[in-house]
Scaffold this active site. Structure first.
Site, PDB file in Angstrom:
ATOM      1  N   ARG A  50       6.063   7.389  -9.542  1.00  0.00           N
ATOM      2  CA  ARG A  50       6.170   6.037 -10.100  1.00  0.00           C
ATOM      3  C   ARG A  50       5.413   5.067  -9.197  1.00  0.00           C
ATOM      4  O   ARG A  50       5.992   4.520  -8.258  1.00  0.00           O
ATOM      5  CB  ARG A  50       7.643   5.613 -10.211  1.00  0.00           C
ATOM      6  CG  ARG A  50       8.427   6.443 -11.212  1.00  0.00           C
ATOM      7  CD  ARG A  50       9.832   5.867 -11.370  1.00  0.00           C
ATOM      8  NE  ARG A  50      10.572   6.517 -12.435  1.00  0.00           N
ATOM      9  CZ  ARG A  50      11.746   6.099 -12.888  1.00  0.00           C
ATOM     10  NH1 ARG A  50      12.323   5.037 -12.346  1.00  0.00           N
ATOM     11  NH2 ARG A  50      12.357   6.743 -13.867  1.00  0.00           N
ATOM     12  N   ASP A  52       3.821   1.690  -7.893  1.00  0.00           N
ATOM     13  CA  ASP A  52       4.268   0.303  -8.007  1.00  0.00           C
ATOM     14  C   ASP A  52       3.216  -0.559  -8.681  1.00  0.00           C
ATOM     15  O   ASP A  52       2.072  -0.140  -8.885  1.00  0.00           O
ATOM     16  CB  ASP A  52       4.570  -0.270  -6.617  1.00  0.00           C
ATOM     17  CG  ASP A  52       5.799   0.355  -5.974  1.00  0.00           C
ATOM     18  OD1 ASP A  52       6.677   0.823  -6.721  1.00  0.00           O
ATOM     19  OD2 ASP A  52       5.871   0.380  -4.729  1.00  0.00           O
ATOM     20  N   TYR A 110      -2.297  10.550  -1.114  1.00  0.00           N
ATOM     21  CA  TYR A 110      -2.542   9.135  -1.393  1.00  0.00           C
ATOM     22  C   TYR A 110      -3.624   8.629  -0.441  1.00  0.00           C
ATOM     23  O   TYR A 110      -3.714   9.084   0.702  1.00  0.00           O
ATOM     24  CB  TYR A 110      -1.276   8.304  -1.180  1.00  0.00           C
ATOM     25  CG  TYR A 110      -0.253   8.413  -2.280  1.00  0.00           C
ATOM     26  CD1 TYR A 110      -0.170   7.452  -3.289  1.00  0.00           C
ATOM     27  CD2 TYR A 110       0.654   9.475  -2.313  1.00  0.00           C
ATOM     28  CE1 TYR A 110       0.771   7.546  -4.287  1.00  0.00           C
ATOM     29  CE2 TYR A 110       1.600   9.576  -3.311  1.00  0.00           C
ATOM     30  CZ  TYR A 110       1.656   8.604  -4.301  1.00  0.00           C
ATOM     31  OH  TYR A 110       2.592   8.697  -5.293  1.00  0.00           O
ATOM     32  N   ARG A 197       2.817   2.998   2.277  1.00  0.00           N
ATOM     33  CA  ARG A 197       2.462   1.627   2.640  1.00  0.00           C
ATOM     34  C   ARG A 197       3.103   1.218   3.977  1.00  0.00           C
ATOM     35  O   ARG A 197       2.527   0.432   4.730  1.00  0.00           O
ATOM     36  CB  ARG A 197       2.879   0.671   1.515  1.00  0.00           C
ATOM     37  CG  ARG A 197       2.012   0.823   0.267  1.00  0.00           C
ATOM     38  CD  ARG A 197       2.637   0.203  -0.958  1.00  0.00           C
ATOM     39  NE  ARG A 197       2.847  -1.230  -0.789  1.00  0.00           N
ATOM     40  CZ  ARG A 197       3.537  -1.971  -1.662  1.00  0.00           C
ATOM     41  NH1 ARG A 197       4.076  -1.402  -2.747  1.00  0.00           N
ATOM     42  NH2 ARG A 197       3.681  -3.263  -1.458  1.00  0.00           N
TER      43      ARG A 197
END
Length: 245
Positions: A50, A52, A110, A197
């Site tokens: 999911r 953001d 990522y 992040r």
């Protein structure tokens, strides 16, 4: 009923994240509407992650079940004809009914991009954090090496997460420079809420001298979110690739 696996790329700028919401435009909701127009069914999809609001993807994996008679090799063009240009289905294939895009994933990668030019770049602002400071990528790489391995990463999990098991395995973190662009690839078996992040924010703290490379192991073992760096903005993050057996 057949199960289909899609690889989807999207620019997340104009969406309130991947997951469907009743009163917001999302990537998942937009994809489901597009598939429904082709199959004439009410379709529900599952995604591998999911992302953001503002986060992008090059290799998001999405599945859906359908009784459509359209062959898989024709679904790519058909579904894309119903999608906006910032979402593109790259491939569609039939898979077994036991295939699950999230639970079946073995590795996820990522990428976070940082533009370290003195001035913003109008061609990268959607896909990179503008960070107009000197970046010591070797120092950041040294700090990143302390994060590799299987650890309890509670210190890199944002508040509000409902997950109980915060142990994850990081296979690699690679910090690369190409001119003013820094790309940091993080590969693991799974990630906590905002984990990547926060990892990037922690590496930037190391770059700024607010943390030392030696403190990284202590922060991880201490499991205290307040000891790690900040959560960097979403636009620099892209879901790059998901590996299945």
């Amino acid at each position: 009923m057949k199960r289909y696996k899609m690889i989807v790329a999207y620019d997340g700028t104009n969406y309130h994240g991947f997951a469907r919401q009743n009163e917001a435009i999302t990537v998942q909701g937009t994809i489901e509407k597009a598939i429904g127009k082709i199959t004439q069914e009410e379709v529900l999809t599952l995604g591998a992650g999911r992302t953001d609001a503002g986060v992008h993807a090059r290799g998001q994996c999405v599945t859906f079940d359908s009784e459509t008679k359209v062959p898989a090799n024709r679904l790519v063009k058909a579904i894309n004809s119903q999608l906006p240009p910032d979402i593109v289905v790259q491939s569609v294939e039939e898979v077994g009914e036991d295939f699950h895009p999230r639970f079946g994933a073995k590795r996820k990668t990522y990428r976070y991009q940082i533009w370290c030019g003195a001035l913003p770049d109008p061609f990268t602002y959607r896909y990179a954090l503008h960070y107009p400071y000197k970046v010591d990528e070797k120092k950041m790489q040294e700090a990143a090496n302390h994060m590799v391995g299987e650890h309890d990463f509670a210190c890199f999990c944002a508040s509000g997460s409902q997950v109980k098991d915060t142990v994850r395995k990081i296979y690699s973190i690679d910090v690369k420079r190409d001119g003013n662009m820094i790309a940091i690839d993080v590969c693991g078996n799974g990630f906590l809420y905002n984990m990547v992040r926060i990892i990037i924010g922690t590496l930037l703290y190391v770059n700024e001298g607010k943390l030392s490379t030696a403190e990284i192991s202590e922060i991880i073992s201490g499991k205290d979110r307040k000891k790690a760096g900040p959560t960097v903005p979403p636009q620099g993050l892209t879901m790059l690739e998901i590996i299945y057996e």
